[in-house]
Design an enzyme around this catalytic site. Structure first.
Site, PDB file in Angstrom:
ATOM      1  N   HIS A 103       0.831  -1.203   0.000  1.00 53.23           N
ATOM      2  CA  HIS A 103       0.000   0.000   0.000  1.00 53.23           C
ATOM      3  C   HIS A 103       0.866   1.254   0.000  1.00 53.23           C
ATOM      4  O   HIS A 103       2.087   1.191   0.191  1.00 53.23           O
ATOM      5  CB  HIS A 103      -0.902   0.037   1.244  1.00 53.23           C
ATOM      6  CG  HIS A 103      -0.137   0.231   2.517  1.00 53.23           C
ATOM      7  ND1 HIS A 103       0.663  -0.746   3.058  1.00 53.23           N
ATOM      8  CD2 HIS A 103      -0.009   1.306   3.340  1.00 53.23           C
ATOM      9  CE1 HIS A 103       1.232  -0.300   4.154  1.00 53.23           C
ATOM     10  NE2 HIS A 103       0.845   0.956   4.350  1.00 53.23           N
ATOM     11  N   ASP A 105       0.496   5.168   1.925  1.00 52.34           N
ATOM     12  CA  ASP A 105      -0.300   5.655   3.055  1.00 52.34           C
ATOM     13  C   ASP A 105      -1.368   6.666   2.641  1.00 52.34           C
ATOM     14  O   ASP A 105      -1.095   7.615   1.902  1.00 52.34           O
ATOM     15  CB  ASP A 105       0.620   6.265   4.126  1.00 52.34           C
ATOM     16  CG  ASP A 105       1.541   5.210   4.714  1.00 52.34           C
ATOM     17  OD1 ASP A 105       1.116   4.042   4.810  1.00 52.34           O
ATOM     18  OD2 ASP A 105       2.685   5.550   5.064  1.00 52.34           O
ATOM     19  N   HIS A 266       4.750   0.260   0.050  1.00 54.10           N
ATOM     20  CA  HIS A 266       5.504  -0.528   1.023  1.00 54.10           C
ATOM     21  C   HIS A 266       4.670  -1.650   1.638  1.00 54.10           C
ATOM     22  O   HIS A 266       3.443  -1.656   1.549  1.00 54.10           O
ATOM     23  CB  HIS A 266       6.098   0.367   2.109  1.00 54.10           C
ATOM     24  CG  HIS A 266       5.088   1.165   2.874  1.00 54.10           C
ATOM     25  ND1 HIS A 266       4.516   2.317   2.386  1.00 54.10           N
ATOM     26  CD2 HIS A 266       4.544   0.978   4.102  1.00 54.10           C
ATOM     27  CE1 HIS A 266       3.674   2.805   3.261  1.00 54.10           C
ATOM     28  NE2 HIS A 266       3.665   2.002   4.323  1.00 54.10           N
ATOM     29  N   ARG A 282       5.135   6.180  13.929  1.00 50.70           N
ATOM     30  CA  ARG A 282       5.054   6.755  12.573  1.00 50.70           C
ATOM     31  C   ARG A 282       4.380   8.116  12.577  1.00 50.70           C
ATOM     32  O   ARG A 282       3.317   8.281  13.184  1.00 50.70           O
ATOM     33  CB  ARG A 282       4.278   5.822  11.637  1.00 50.70           C
ATOM     34  CG  ARG A 282       4.439   6.200  10.162  1.00 50.70           C
ATOM     35  CD  ARG A 282       3.575   5.358   9.257  1.00 50.70           C
ATOM     36  NE  ARG A 282       2.317   6.022   8.991  1.00 50.70           N
ATOM     37  CZ  ARG A 282       1.273   5.451   8.405  1.00 50.70           C
ATOM     38  NH1 ARG A 282       1.342   4.181   8.023  1.00 50.70           N
ATOM     39  NH2 ARG A 282       0.169   6.129   8.192  1.00 50.70           N
TER      40      ARG A 282
HETATM   41  C1  SIN Z   1       3.236   0.984   7.793  1.00 52.02           C
HETATM   42  O1  SIN Z   1       2.702   0.499   6.806  1.00 52.02           O
HETATM   43  O2  SIN Z   1       3.235   2.177   8.012  1.00 52.02           O
HETATM   44  C2  SIN Z   1       3.932   0.088   8.800  1.00 52.02           C
HETATM   45  C3  SIN Z   1       5.222  -0.408   8.264  1.00 52.02           C
HETATM   46  C4  SIN Z   1       5.937  -1.277   9.250  1.00 52.02           C
HETATM   47  O3  SIN Z   1       5.510  -1.412  10.395  1.00 52.02           O
HETATM   48  O4  SIN Z   1       6.966  -1.848   8.872  1.00 52.02           O
END
Ligand code: SIN
Length: 291
Positions: A103, A105, A266, A282
């Site tokens: 995905h 964000d 990612h 995050r």
């Molecule tokens: C995310 O998709 O923001 C999380 C990525 C992660 O925890 O590695």
């Protein structure tokens, strides 16, 4: 401060910067340039507080307070979304299974995120090796690698994006359960609506074309019948996440990674046990309407 390209299809490491201290305008300019050019930036061995994480993130723009993840926001700093499998006093510290599907964000919003900054506080290990890597794929190379007739076709098309609860819990290809997660509240469900974004999205800084679809939030290609749409979407998602487009980050405590939510997508690798502690913070920088 030095920018070193990673030995990967995308990404660079920046060395010689201490994010506990205010970043000067000239340093910030160099970081922003490296970010636009490389899609992923790694800062290692940082020892920052939540406030320092927020202050650095704010240099890139206003921060999102993620309404759909209200129960996983840091209690003193709602700009920080906590990703964690740790349970303390019967309560999850964060969202344990964030990002387990490819995905980018907040693509379910009309103004998706510009970029996100993820800081590693606890990283699981087994036999000395870190677990819980994050993989990043370059959507610039993915777009460039498409046949030219497909590039032209996609250049006039849009796709619908939506926060679809089912996608977190069921693998659309196999229909197998991925796992359980807390349901959205009725109030959160009322906020869900489809948004439409160009599939060949133009990067706001570099002007490069990026393939802008993802398995988690893109629900349909606009203007196609459902079967054609599902087939093209599956084909594009598979194309976008080929090994040749990927950098896989092995985390160490103190790493701060930032990624561009237009030119990359990612995936968080869930290869650790519920008892292997992982704690990540995050921030999510607001973006603009895709074009
Ligand atoms: C995310 O998709 O923001 C999380 C990525 C992660 O925890 O590695």
């Amino acid at each position: 401060m030095e920018v070193r390209k990673l030995d990967a299809p995308l990404g660079a490491e920046i060395v010689g910067i201490d994010l506990r201290k205010p970043v000067s305008d000239s340093q910030f300019e160099a970081v922003a340039k490296a970010f636009a050019e490389n899609g992923v930036i790694v800062f290692r061995a940082q020892d920052i507080t939540p406030q320092q994480h927020i202050d650095f993130s704010r240099r890139f723009g206003e921060l999102e307070v993620l309404k759909f993840y209200a129960q996983y926001l840091h209690k003193d700093h709602p700009e920080i979304f906590v990703v964690s499998n740790i349970v303390e006093n019967g309560k999850s510290l964060g969202l344990p299974d964030a990002g387990r599907v490819w995905h980018t964000d907040v693509s379910y919003k009309g103004e998706p995120s510009l970029g996100s900054l993820l800081y590693a506080r606890e990283v699981p290990h087994r036999e000395g090796k870190p677990l819980g890597d994050t993989m990043f794929a370059t959507m610039i190379s993915a777009f460039d690698a498409l046949p030219t007739d497909m590039q032209s076709k996609l250049s006039n098309m849009t796709a619908s994006h939506r926060l679809d609860e089912k996608r977190y819990t069921v693998d659309l290809k196999t229909q197998k359960e991925r796992g359980k997660r807390a349901q959205l509240t009725d109030e959160q469900r009322k906020m869900i609506k489809d948004v439409h974004h160009p599939i060949a999205r133009t990067h706001p800084v570099t002007g490069k074309k990026c393939l802008y679809i993802n398995e988690l939030f893109t629900v349909a290609i606009d203007g196609l019948d459902p079967t054609e749409s599902d087939e093209l979407l599956a084909q594009l998602c598979q194309h976008a996440t080929q090994q040749k487009f990927i950098y896989r980050h092995r985390w160490a405590v103190g790493d701060l990674l930032m990624w561009d939510n237009c030119s990359t997508q990612h995936l968080a690798v869930g290869d650790y046990a519920p008892t292997d502690r992982r704690l990540m913070h995050r921030t999510t920088v607001r973006g603009s309407v895709p074009f």
